[in-house]
Scaffold this motif. Structure first.
Motif, PDB file in Angstrom:
ATOM      1  N   VAL A 276      61.776 -16.169 -53.691  1.00  0.00           N
ATOM      2  CA  VAL A 276      60.574 -16.975 -53.450  1.00  0.00           C
ATOM      3  C   VAL A 276      60.000 -16.652 -52.070  1.00  0.00           C
ATOM      4  O   VAL A 276      60.723 -16.704 -51.074  1.00  0.00           O
ATOM      5  CB  VAL A 276      60.926 -18.485 -53.487  1.00  0.00           C
ATOM      6  N   GLU A 277      58.733 -16.291 -52.034  1.00  0.00           N
ATOM      7  CA  GLU A 277      58.049 -16.110 -50.744  1.00  0.00           C
ATOM      8  C   GLU A 277      56.915 -17.118 -50.653  1.00  0.00           C
ATOM      9  O   GLU A 277      56.168 -17.297 -51.616  1.00  0.00           O
ATOM     10  CB  GLU A 277      57.486 -14.689 -50.624  1.00  0.00           C
ATOM     11  N   VAL A 278      56.807 -17.739 -49.485  1.00  0.00           N
ATOM     12  CA  VAL A 278      55.841 -18.825 -49.317  1.00  0.00           C
ATOM     13  C   VAL A 278      55.026 -18.619 -48.040  1.00  0.00           C
ATOM     14  O   VAL A 278      55.585 -18.295 -46.998  1.00  0.00           O
ATOM     15  CB  VAL A 278      56.578 -20.191 -49.200  1.00  0.00           C
ATOM     16  N   GLU A 279      53.715 -18.813 -48.157  1.00  0.00           N
ATOM     17  CA  GLU A 279      52.845 -18.848 -46.964  1.00  0.00           C
ATOM     18  C   GLU A 279      52.413 -20.287 -46.770  1.00  0.00           C
ATOM     19  O   GLU A 279      51.888 -20.897 -47.709  1.00  0.00           O
ATOM     20  CB  GLU A 279      51.546 -18.081 -47.224  1.00  0.00           C
ATOM     21  N   ASP A 289      67.285 -17.542 -53.657  1.00  0.00           N
ATOM     22  CA  ASP A 289      68.286 -18.267 -54.449  1.00  0.00           C
ATOM     23  C   ASP A 289      67.759 -19.531 -55.118  1.00  0.00           C
ATOM     24  O   ASP A 289      68.455 -20.531 -55.214  1.00  0.00           O
ATOM     25  CB  ASP A 289      69.489 -18.616 -53.558  1.00  0.00           C
ATOM     26  N   TRP A 290      66.518 -19.506 -55.606  1.00  0.00           N
ATOM     27  CA  TRP A 290      66.027 -20.661 -56.383  1.00  0.00           C
ATOM     28  C   TRP A 290      66.554 -20.518 -57.813  1.00  0.00           C
ATOM     29  O   TRP A 290      66.245 -19.537 -58.492  1.00  0.00           O
ATOM     30  CB  TRP A 290      64.499 -20.698 -56.359  1.00  0.00           C
ATOM     31  N   LEU A 300      62.170 -26.065 -51.844  1.00  0.00           N
ATOM     32  CA  LEU A 300      61.608 -25.723 -50.527  1.00  0.00           C
ATOM     33  C   LEU A 300      61.994 -26.775 -49.479  1.00  0.00           C
ATOM     34  O   LEU A 300      62.306 -26.439 -48.335  1.00  0.00           O
ATOM     35  CB  LEU A 300      60.084 -25.589 -50.621  1.00  0.00           C
ATOM     36  N   GLU A 301      61.968 -28.031 -49.880  1.00  0.00           N
ATOM     37  CA  GLU A 301      62.356 -29.092 -48.931  1.00  0.00           C
ATOM     38  C   GLU A 301      63.801 -28.886 -48.484  1.00  0.00           C
ATOM     39  O   GLU A 301      64.135 -29.066 -47.312  1.00  0.00           O
ATOM     40  CB  GLU A 301      62.219 -30.458 -49.596  1.00  0.00           C
ATOM     41  N   GLY A 302      64.648 -28.492 -49.450  1.00  0.00           N
ATOM     42  CA  GLY A 302      66.061 -28.249 -49.124  1.00  0.00           C
ATOM     43  C   GLY A 302      66.226 -27.120 -48.122  1.00  0.00           C
ATOM     44  O   GLY A 302      67.207 -27.060 -47.381  1.00  0.00           O
ATOM     45  N   LYS A 303      65.232 -26.225 -48.092  1.00  0.00           N
ATOM     46  CA  LYS A 303      65.280 -25.094 -47.158  1.00  0.00           C
ATOM     47  C   LYS A 303      64.567 -25.423 -45.843  1.00  0.00           C
ATOM     48  O   LYS A 303      64.361 -24.560 -45.000  1.00  0.00           O
ATOM     49  CB  LYS A 303      64.594 -23.870 -47.778  1.00  0.00           C
ATOM     50  N   GLY A 304      64.083 -26.657 -45.739  1.00  0.00           N
ATOM     51  CA  GLY A 304      63.427 -27.063 -44.499  1.00  0.00           C
ATOM     52  C   GLY A 304      61.962 -26.670 -44.410  1.00  0.00           C
ATOM     53  O   GLY A 304      61.363 -26.725 -43.332  1.00  0.00           O
ATOM     54  N   VAL A 305      61.368 -26.272 -45.539  1.00  0.00           N
ATOM     55  CA  VAL A 305      59.940 -25.907 -45.525  1.00  0.00           C
ATOM     56  C   VAL A 305      59.113 -27.194 -45.623  1.00  0.00           C
ATOM     57  O   VAL A 305      59.317 -27.984 -46.554  1.00  0.00           O
ATOM     58  CB  VAL A 305      59.590 -24.989 -46.726  1.00  0.00           C
ATOM     59  N   CYS A 349      55.469 -29.661 -57.203  1.00  0.00           N
ATOM     60  CA  CYS A 349      56.454 -30.720 -57.495  1.00  0.00           C
ATOM     61  C   CYS A 349      56.939 -30.652 -58.940  1.00  0.00           C
ATOM     62  O   CYS A 349      57.928 -31.283 -59.286  1.00  0.00           O
ATOM     63  CB  CYS A 349      55.883 -32.106 -57.188  1.00  0.00           C
ATOM     64  N   GLN A 350      56.228 -29.893 -59.778  1.00  0.00           N
ATOM     65  CA  GLN A 350      56.580 -29.806 -61.207  1.00  0.00           C
ATOM     66  C   GLN A 350      56.975 -28.389 -61.613  1.00  0.00           C
ATOM     67  O   GLN A 350      57.160 -28.114 -62.801  1.00  0.00           O
ATOM     68  CB  GLN A 350      55.373 -30.242 -62.058  1.00  0.00           C
TER      69      GLN A 350
END
Ligand code: FAD
Length: 364
Positions: A276-279, A289-290, A300-305, A349-350
């Motif tokens: 997963v890559e996020v901007e 590792d999703w 993402l929240e679990g990764k601190g994003v 979220c979904q």
């Protein structure tokens, strides 16, 4: 479940706008000014106290341009709980639990020529866009504003003053059902035809938004110049830090589970570890590792994003992101239209993975 941080804001002013609507002005402490900076057209999520559930979460659009005191406008919904509570009970000095501004109903360029549509309380985000465009942009603005009758017109004086101050740039057209009846698609089409090169923003009751959308489609308005905001009530509670709410929700969830025993949550269509890559706000994040057991937002929240969200139920658009590569399925979607999906917009979220690589941006 992680919850977005909410803030207790004091009510500085409650203004009666019409018999059925009030504006609520919040005091934002200096240390939270950045958190509550907003774009025109965005909304807040308020926690309205309830003796039944502890708190009821409802979204209300901001009705002022950035830089002015944070203000929402709430119109009574017949038999509605939160809107009537706000109109009847909220007073200056009260504190309200509020989530920071969110939403994607906002112009990309304030210099664009705008075709704005509002029905009833739908004027709230539209007024914020209109005033911001006049103050900071250079384009022309036309507003088609539909209401039941003269007494239902919210912000009428403000619109009159703005139109007088900007005769070359702003035109306001009022449509009163009491005078002209409900507008037809043909009438809206005829109105919009003169503005076919503009960017459209529409907010109002569902039937009105459908008429506008059909009229614009029939004029071949491209999708990227048509925007709309749906007003719905949140079913879930994004505040989550109120003990009574959690207890009440647990009870409700058990009841729901029993009711929907055969409706198993959607299994991820792609179960392998997903890259997963996020901007987000100029920062790039990359993970590999999703596993899709939890929705993208939770991962993402679990990764601190610090990914944005509000309802967590697929009912608002606060968590919307844009696909750059790969795809996701959504467990639930109450807000995005087929054309939004075709444009690559998804509710994080979904979201569950469909591909082994996913690149998304929240900057779109
Ligand atoms: C992005 C967005 C922006 C919006 N912006 C605006 C805006 O600017 N202005 C505006 O006016 N509206 C706006 N809305 C709509 C707003 O969020 C609400 O949907 C609307 O005010 C109706 O809510 P309500 O609670 O009054 O009515 P309903 O949602 O119809 O309330 C009735 C519900 O409340 C429950 N209920 C009844 N009593 C209680 C109780 N004591 N405790 C708990 N639950 C109870 C009932 O079971 C029922 O389900 C927006 C919505 C969205 C999604």
């Amino acid at each position: 479940m992680a919850t977005e941080e909410s803030f207790l804001l004091d009510v500085r002013e409650v203004r009666q706008e019409t018999a059925d609507a009030v504006s609520v002005v919040f005091e934002v402490p200096a240390e939270h000014e950045e958190t509550f900076a907003f774009k025109p057209g965005q909304f807040l999520t308020l926690g309205v106290p309830s003796d039944q559930t502890g708190l009821v979460a409802r979204c209300y659009s901001i009705c002022v341009p950035p830089g002015e005191p944070l203000t929402v406008m709430v119109k009574r919904t017949v038999d509605g709980y939160a809107s009537n509570w706000i109109n009847d009970k909220l007073v200056v000095g009260d504190s309200v639990r509020v989530l920071p501004p969110a939403g994607i109903f906002t112009p990309k360029s304030l210099d664009a020529d705008l075709l704005l549509w509002a029905g009833g309380s739908g004027i709230t985000p539209v007024l914020s866009i209109l005033r911001t465009a006049l103050a900071q942009g250079t384009g022309k603005v036309v507003l088609f504003y539909a209401n039941r009758d003269q007494d239902s017109v919210i912000f009428g004086d403000q619109l009159r003053t703005l139109a007088a101050e900007h005769p070359e740039r702003l035109q306001v057209v009022h449509w009163l059902e009491s005078v002209q009846g409900l507008p037809s698609q043909e009438q809206l089409r005829a109105f919009a035809a003169a503005y076919a090169d503009r960017t459209s923003f529409c907010c109002g009751p569902a039937p009105f938004m459908k008429l506008v959308s059909d009229a614009l489609r029939s004029l071949d308005f491209p999708r990227d110049r048509r925007h709309q905001e749906k007003f719905v009530s949140l079913g879930g509670n994004p505040f989550g830090d109120v003990e009574e709410v959690l207890a009440a929700q647990a009870t409700l969830a058990e009841a729901d589970d029993a009711d929907e025993a055969d409706e198993a949550p959607a299994a991820p269509a792609f179960a392998g570890p997903v890259a997963v890559e996020v901007e987000l706000d100029g920062t790039h994040y990359a993970f590999d590792d999703w596993d899709g057991k939890e929705p993208l937002l939770v991962f993402l929240e679990g990764k601190g994003v610090p990914a944005p969200f509000s309802c967590r139920e697929g009912e608002c658009s606060a968590c919307a992101c844009m696909l750059l590569e790969g795809d996701v399925a959504m467990d639930r979607n109450e807000v995005l239209e087929a054309e939004d999906l075709a444009d690559g917009i998804r509710l994080s979220c979904q979201a569950r993975p469909l591909t082994e690589k996913l690149r998304i941006t929240y900057n779109g």
